[in-house]
Design a protein around this motif. Structure first.
Motif, short mmCIF file in Angstrom:
data_model
loop_
_atom_site.label_atom_id
_atom_site.label_comp_id
_atom_site.label_asym_id
_atom_site.label_seq_id
_atom_site.Cartn_x
_atom_site.Cartn_y
_atom_site.Cartn_z
N ALA A 36 0.83 -1.21 0.00
CA ALA A 36 0.00 0.00 0.00
C ALA A 36 0.87 1.26 0.00
N LEU A 37 1.95 1.26 0.76
CA LEU A 37 2.87 2.40 0.78
C LEU A 37 3.54 2.57 -0.58
N GLY B 131 1.70 6.76 -7.06
CA GLY B 131 0.42 7.18 -7.62
C GLY B 131 0.09 8.63 -7.29
N ARG B 132 -1.10 9.01 -7.64
CA ARG B 132 -1.58 10.37 -7.37
C ARG B 132 -1.68 10.67 -5.88
N SER B 133 -1.83 9.65 -5.08
CA SER B 133 -1.97 9.83 -3.62
C SER B 133 -0.73 10.39 -2.96
N ARG B 134 0.41 10.33 -3.64
CA ARG B 134 1.64 10.79 -3.00
C ARG B 134 1.62 12.28 -2.68
N ALA B 135 0.74 13.03 -3.32
CA ALA B 135 0.62 14.46 -3.01
C ALA B 135 0.19 14.66 -1.56
N SER B 136 -0.48 13.67 -0.99
CA SER B 136 -0.91 13.76 0.41
C SER B 136 0.24 13.45 1.37
N GLY B 137 1.35 12.96 0.84
CA GLY B 137 2.50 12.63 1.68
C GLY B 137 2.56 11.18 2.10
#
Length: 95
Positions: free
Chosen positions: A5-6, A12-18
């Motif tokens: 998951a990490l 992915g696009r989720s990396r903007a959230s950190g």
């Protein structure tokens, strides 16, 4: 699996959230003595049976802790506060 998951988050696009929640989940699942923190109602709490390893009053701090804002200003503010906590004055450089 928390590690997968990490890895997915960081590419992915989720990396903007950190990817903070994914990182914490991966770290906690890989502790030799088992999880110390568990997700609970949108925050974190001490895992059952792990209270003795924490200082008295830590439970209130865990559930209210938030990461610094993910911005240049947030990082500069954190770095400034951290340097001051180490006795380094603003503008001073140490190597």
């Amino acid at each position: 699996d928390e590690t997968v998951a990490l890895m997915r988050c960081t590419v992915g696009r989720s990396r903007a959230s950190g990817c903070g929640s994914e990182f914490l989940a991966m770290r906690e699942c890989n502790r030799a003595g088992g999880r110390q923190l568990v997700a609970e109602a949108g925050a974190y709490a001490m895992a059952p049976g792990k209270q003795p390893i924490f200082e008295h009053g830590a439970a209130a701090l865990i559930s209210t802790a938030a990461p610094p804002p993910r911005s240049l200003k947030g990082m500069v503010d954190f770095g400034t506060d951290y340097a001051q906590s180490l006795g380094i004055a603003s503008g001073e450089v140490r190597f």
